[in-house]
Design a protein around this motif. Sequence first.
Motif, PDB file in Angstrom:
ATOM      1  N   ALA A  94     -20.318  17.698  45.831  1.00 20.07           N
ATOM      2  CA  ALA A  94     -21.196  16.555  46.059  1.00 20.07           C
ATOM      3  C   ALA A  94     -22.625  17.010  46.346  1.00 20.07           C
ATOM      4  CB  ALA A  94     -20.666  15.714  47.216  1.00 20.07           C
ATOM      5  N   ILE A  95     -22.763  18.095  47.094  1.00 18.82           N
ATOM      6  CA  ILE A  95     -24.093  18.648  47.379  1.00 18.82           C
ATOM      7  C   ILE A  95     -24.741  19.125  46.078  1.00 18.82           C
ATOM      8  CG2 ILE A  95     -25.332  20.526  48.539  1.00 18.82           C
ATOM      9  CD1 ILE A  95     -23.067  20.360  50.714  1.00 18.82           C
ATOM     10  N   LYS A  96     -23.966  19.792  45.240  1.00 17.98           N
ATOM     11  CA  LYS A  96     -24.489  20.263  43.956  1.00 17.98           C
ATOM     12  C   LYS A  96     -24.964  19.093  43.102  1.00 17.98           C
ATOM     13  CE  LYS A  96     -25.037  23.494  40.736  1.00 17.98           C
ATOM     14  NZ  LYS A  96     -25.925  24.666  40.926  1.00 17.98           N
ATOM     15  N   ASN A  97     -24.156  18.041  43.059  1.00 14.43           N
ATOM     16  CA  ASN A  97     -24.492  16.866  42.251  1.00 14.43           C
ATOM     17  C   ASN A  97     -25.758  16.188  42.767  1.00 14.43           C
ATOM     18  OD1 ASN A  97     -23.817  14.801  40.191  1.00 14.43           O
ATOM     19  ND2 ASN A  97     -23.441  13.497  41.978  1.00 14.43           N
ATOM     20  N   ALA A  98     -25.880  16.078  44.091  1.00 17.82           N
ATOM     21  CA  ALA A  98     -27.062  15.452  44.683  1.00 17.82           C
ATOM     22  C   ALA A  98     -28.269  16.380  44.660  1.00 17.82           C
ATOM     23  CB  ALA A  98     -26.766  15.028  46.120  1.00 17.82           C
ATOM     24  N   GLY A  99     -28.003  17.677  44.529  1.00 16.28           N
ATOM     25  CA  GLY A  99     -29.075  18.668  44.589  1.00 16.28           C
ATOM     26  C   GLY A  99     -30.113  18.540  43.504  1.00 16.28           C
ATOM     27  N   VAL A 102     -33.155  17.154  44.974  1.00 14.43           N
ATOM     28  CA  VAL A 102     -33.822  17.907  46.037  1.00 14.43           C
ATOM     29  C   VAL A 102     -35.086  18.554  45.490  1.00 14.43           C
ATOM     30  CG1 VAL A 102     -33.631  19.932  47.552  1.00 14.43           C
ATOM     31  CG2 VAL A 102     -31.735  18.322  47.389  1.00 14.43           C
ATOM     32  N   THR A 103     -36.182  18.419  46.211  1.00 15.99           N
ATOM     33  CA  THR A 103     -37.462  18.983  45.762  1.00 15.99           C
ATOM     34  C   THR A 103     -38.025  20.011  46.736  1.00 15.99           C
ATOM     35  OG1 THR A 103     -38.648  17.151  46.795  1.00 15.99           O
ATOM     36  CG2 THR A 103     -38.065  16.910  44.465  1.00 15.99           C
ATOM     37  N   GLU A 104     -37.385  20.182  47.897  1.00 17.47           N
ATOM     38  CA  GLU A 104     -37.901  21.104  48.902  1.00 17.47           C
ATOM     39  C   GLU A 104     -37.091  22.396  48.909  1.00 17.47           C
ATOM     40  OE1 GLU A 104     -37.951  18.915  52.577  1.00 17.47           O
ATOM     41  OE2 GLU A 104     -39.525  17.550  51.877  1.00 17.47           O
ATOM     42  N   ASP A 105     -37.657  23.449  49.504  1.00 17.39           N
ATOM     43  CA  ASP A 105     -37.005  24.755  49.524  1.00 17.39           C
ATOM     44  C   ASP A 105     -35.782  24.774  50.438  1.00 17.39           C
ATOM     45  OD1 ASP A 105     -38.802  25.837  47.727  1.00 17.39           O
ATOM     46  OD2 ASP A 105     -40.146  26.604  49.287  1.00 17.39           O
ATOM     47  N   SER A 106     -35.764  23.926  51.462  1.00 12.53           N
ATOM     48  CA  SER A 106     -34.623  23.798  52.360  1.00 12.53           C
ATOM     49  C   SER A 106     -34.421  22.320  52.672  1.00 12.53           C
ATOM     50  CB  SER A 106     -34.847  24.579  53.658  1.00 12.53           C
ATOM     51  OG  SER A 106     -34.811  25.969  53.428  1.00 12.53           O
ATOM     52  N   PHE A 107     -33.192  21.943  52.973  1.00  9.68           N
ATOM     53  CA  PHE A 107     -32.863  20.544  53.201  1.00  9.68           C
ATOM     54  C   PHE A 107     -31.649  20.457  54.124  1.00  9.68           C
ATOM     55  CE2 PHE A 107     -30.781  22.232  49.498  1.00  9.68           C
ATOM     56  CZ  PHE A 107     -29.479  21.775  49.577  1.00  9.68           C
ATOM     57  N   PHE A 108     -31.492  19.310  54.763  1.00  8.05           N
ATOM     58  CA  PHE A 108     -30.349  19.069  55.633  1.00  8.05           C
ATOM     59  C   PHE A 108     -29.185  18.500  54.831  1.00  8.05           C
ATOM     60  CE2 PHE A 108     -34.044  18.692  58.424  1.00  8.05           C
ATOM     61  CZ  PHE A 108     -33.686  19.520  59.481  1.00  8.05           C
ATOM     62  N   VAL A 109     -27.978  18.757  55.311  1.00  7.80           N
ATOM     63  CA  VAL A 109     -26.768  18.149  54.761  1.00  7.80           C
ATOM     64  C   VAL A 109     -25.923  17.679  55.944  1.00  7.80           C
ATOM     65  CG1 VAL A 109     -24.650  18.492  53.449  1.00  7.80           C
ATOM     66  CG2 VAL A 109     -26.747  19.664  52.733  1.00  7.80           C
ATOM     67  N   LYS A 182     -31.725  28.292  47.316  1.00  7.99           N
ATOM     68  CA  LYS A 182     -31.051  29.350  46.564  1.00  7.99           C
ATOM     69  C   LYS A 182     -29.533  29.286  46.738  1.00  7.99           C
ATOM     70  CE  LYS A 182     -32.036  32.918  50.059  1.00  7.99           C
ATOM     71  NZ  LYS A 182     -32.711  34.218  50.279  1.00  7.99           N
ATOM     72  N   LEU A 183     -29.064  28.811  47.893  1.00  8.84           N
ATOM     73  CA  LEU A 183     -27.621  28.612  48.048  1.00  8.84           C
ATOM     74  C   LEU A 183     -27.149  27.445  47.199  1.00  8.84           C
ATOM     75  CD1 LEU A 183     -26.657  29.159  51.797  1.00  8.84           C
ATOM     76  CD2 LEU A 183     -26.625  30.785  49.904  1.00  8.84           C
ATOM     77  N   LEU A 184     -27.962  26.387  47.144  1.00  4.76           N
ATOM     78  CA  LEU A 184     -27.630  25.239  46.295  1.00  4.76           C
ATOM     79  C   LEU A 184     -27.425  25.684  44.851  1.00  4.76           C
ATOM     80  CD1 LEU A 184     -27.455  22.158  45.693  1.00  4.76           C
ATOM     81  CD2 LEU A 184     -29.950  22.184  45.487  1.00  4.76           C
ATOM     82  N   ASP A 185     -28.293  26.550  44.374  1.00  5.06           N
ATOM     83  CA  ASP A 185     -28.207  27.020  42.990  1.00  5.06           C
ATOM     84  C   ASP A 185     -26.938  27.822  42.730  1.00  5.06           C
ATOM     85  OD1 ASP A 185     -30.641  25.832  42.511  1.00  5.06           O
ATOM     86  OD2 ASP A 185     -31.807  27.667  42.772  1.00  5.06           O
ATOM     87  N   GLU A 186     -26.338  28.382  43.781  1.00  2.00           N
ATOM     88  CA  GLU A 186     -25.143  29.217  43.617  1.00  2.00           C
ATOM     89  C   GLU A 186     -23.841  28.411  43.629  1.00  2.00           C
ATOM     90  OE1 GLU A 186     -25.171  32.321  46.503  1.00  2.00           O
ATOM     91  OE2 GLU A 186     -27.151  33.064  45.917  1.00  2.00           O
ATOM     92  N   ILE A 187     -23.911  27.153  43.989  1.00  2.00           N
ATOM     93  CA  ILE A 187     -22.693  26.337  43.990  1.00  2.00           C
ATOM     94  C   ILE A 187     -22.327  25.994  42.553  1.00  2.00           C
ATOM     95  CG2 ILE A 187     -21.655  24.149  44.725  1.00  2.00           C
ATOM     96  CD1 ILE A 187     -23.628  24.118  47.060  1.00  2.00           C
TER      97      ILE A 187
END
Length: 241
Positions: A94-99, A102-109, A182-187
């Motif tokens: 779900a985070i990957k799909n919503a990612g 995302v436009t910022e370098d870090s974000f809350f989940v 960068k973690l988002l990109d790895e999911i």
Amino acid sequence: MQAILLAGGLGTRLRSVVSDRPKPMALIGDRPFMEYVVHELSRHGITDIIFAVGYKGSMVEEYFGDGSQMTDLAGQRLNIRYAYEEDLLGTAGAIKNAGRLVTEDSFFVLNADTFYQIDYRRLAGLQEQQKLDMALVLRQVSDVSRYGEAVLENGYLTGFNEKTAESRPGTINGGVYRMSRKLLDEIPEGKISLENEMIPKWMAEGRRLGGFVNDGYFIDIGVPEDYFRFAEDIRKGVITW
């Protein structure tokens, strides 16, 4: 600041009392539970929110719209967008799909069916100061055998979702994260769990994961008794708008 709010679960354990809507939209008085979560985020300057929705997600969008009718403490209007799941994707999926929004370098989940009073700016500051790939919040419980234990040593995560049969106090995952892009990109795409797959993988790889223990008010309305308890806490003024 941006946040992904996970609101796509089916909420089967709450169906006996809330059957006509997604679990986070369960009414507390005249407001859905999730509005309290959104309001709490806005109090800490998180005004750009992405709802990861699935089951009856259109009901969420019909209620919140684009967020422009809501403001933070400084009077800034919220910006709310939606990432729909056609199939259940798990937390990381779900985070990957919503990612993609995302436009910022870090974000809350965080989870839309959980209300946790924390200092979000502190979490963001910790991530930046310690150059963490992910910062997360733990909470103290009286019996870790009911959960999976999470352990911090010198501010860094050394254990996560560790099962124990021993009944003793300890710390567990609070379900609030500050993630780097960068973690988002790895999911990977598809159905995958953040807690059971990605975080253990990142720990094994030696990624910089850390956080702090928070003792603020916490409730997960996943079962009827906690749903009614939150409603009562609102009525008593334990939680104020």
